[in-house]
Design a protein around this motif. Sequence first.
Motif, PDB file in Angstrom:
ATOM      1  N   HIS A   1       0.824  -1.206   0.000  1.00  0.00           N
ATOM      2  CA  HIS A   1       0.000   0.000   0.000  1.00  0.00           C
ATOM      3  C   HIS A   1       0.862   1.261   0.000  1.00  0.00           C
ATOM      4  CE1 HIS A   1      -3.144  -2.879   1.183  1.00  0.00           C
ATOM      5  NE2 HIS A   1      -3.993  -1.986   0.748  1.00  0.00           N
TER       6      HIS A   1
ATOM      7  N   ARG B   1       2.121   1.885  -3.473  1.00  0.00           N
ATOM      8  CA  ARG B   1       1.049   2.435  -4.303  1.00  0.00           C
ATOM      9  C   ARG B   1       0.835   3.910  -3.991  1.00  0.00           C
ATOM     10  NH1 ARG B   1      -4.317  -0.931  -4.077  1.00  0.00           N
ATOM     11  NH2 ARG B   1      -2.940  -2.395  -5.144  1.00  0.00           N
TER      12      ARG B   1
ATOM     13  N   THR C   1      -9.706   5.799  -3.671  1.00  0.00           N
ATOM     14  CA  THR C   1      -8.406   5.554  -3.050  1.00  0.00           C
ATOM     15  C   THR C   1      -7.385   6.577  -3.530  1.00  0.00           C
ATOM     16  OG1 THR C   1      -8.909   3.188  -2.932  1.00  0.00           O
ATOM     17  CG2 THR C   1      -6.602   3.832  -2.719  1.00  0.00           C
TER      18      THR C   1
END
Length: 542
Positions: free
Chosen positions: A286, A289, A317
């Motif tokens: 995460h 990303r 997101t």
Amino acid sequence: MAASVVPFRIPGCRLDAVQADPSDLTVDASSKARSAVCPGCGHRSRRVHGLYTRSPADLPVSDRAVGLRLRVRRFRCLSEACPRRTFAEPFPDLVARHARRTDRLAASQVRTGLATGAEPGARLLRDLRMPTSPDTVLRLLHRHPVPEAETPRVLGLDDWAWRKGRSWGTILIDLETRRPVDLLPDRTSTAVSAWLRDHPGVEVVARDRSTEYARAVSEGAPDAAQVADRWHLLHNLRQVLVRHLTSVRGRLRTLPGVESLPASEYQPGRRTAAERAASAASRDRHHARYVEVRRLHAEDGLNALQIAHALRIDRKTVAKYLAADAFPERGRHSVPPSVLAPYQEHLNARWAEGERSALVLYREIGALGYSRSSRPVSRWAQGRRTEPHPRTPRKYLTGLREPVESAPRRGRLPSTRKLAWLLVRDPEALDASETAVLAHVRQDTEVARLHDLARLYNRMVREKRPDDLDGWLEASRTSGISALATFSDGLRRDYAAVRAALDEPWSSGQAEGQINRLKMLKRQMYGRAGFDLLRKRVLCSA
């Protein structure tokens, strides 16, 4: 059996005989009329050409299925201009032409199908001695007309998911009679405005804050007053709080005193090395990303939608990552009470006495009422054991390392959603730990200002104070909090509907309840029914 004992009447017929079997009842009947009207030319005839028998099914009696044997006469048409030579006498109040069931049996089967669906309805009808196939129930449902509802004075609008996240529809509710009026296959402004133009007379429309619905009402019923739903107004504020808290969460974690925050009463069990490694790997993915999203936005100049397409992730997101000033760490989830909580006092006492066998402890609390597996007891004991059990076989002691006493867990910030919930709750309803968390985050001046404005907004909506709206909008616009300023700008664009929400008693609550019922009907049909059948079931079985 004598015909006089049959506990029902056959409209327009006389009873000739009754034959009773253990599970069936057969009733012979014939028409009382002496003549019949030709359906081709309308002339009445009394000349009988021939006879035949029809055998439609009828409503059951007690636990017996009922079948009729109708003696039908064929009459000769005496009109020379009529193309028909013969015609069969009708039974207009009993059974339709060519039908295999009486009108009253068909009506009962339709009502059962509307309430339960085709497959469950066929199973239920078989038990009720009105057997038919699921395909027949479907044919009867498709043939059943939808009643024309009167145009409501107060209309409720809301969307419902035909396929969650993919396709949506619109439900329209009469808020005065609390009944659904219609179902639309999409939630576009074109469909809703067309319906409103076809049904003039709507005076009030209660809706959520969707711009599509606002535009549809303005186009289709420009004279109708629009009322925003109060629940959605409160929900939109919580979304603003979550968005802002997500962006400043890194700053909140650096506030002084975070270590002294109260920890949860119930702590999760000690995780294995594999579980800790999997959690760390998930966090690294995460974080990578997050870094890539920020790079694409800063260096390549891509917007949120372009980044979402490039990385194949949800645009929400992407928006969360772009709004955050640091990587949004995963919040701590609330831990439910342990299954050992009722026996904690006994376990602690026995552990203090020197009992180290998890199996012995498991058997002891089993005698006290514990009915779960021994695994939670073993993990409880493993987390407290600092040395091997005295009766551990020697072969299991090879390579044993010195135990390390785990440090006590310190308090941490709750999740962002939990923090947002604390900011909108009544301070008098908070317990000591929640009050401590709230006092900690209020050290941040922006959060303190956001909390004060959120409390004012919450009180304004719940207590319906329309006179406070203008002052709150101005205070939010000048607060210096971008998320709150954007929210207040949206309320200004929908000012009339928002103010009406604080004045009028109408809301979309009834529409939400009807959507729950719609979902139940949709799931009864396993999601395979078409829109027409779903609409018919929603409107006819209301």
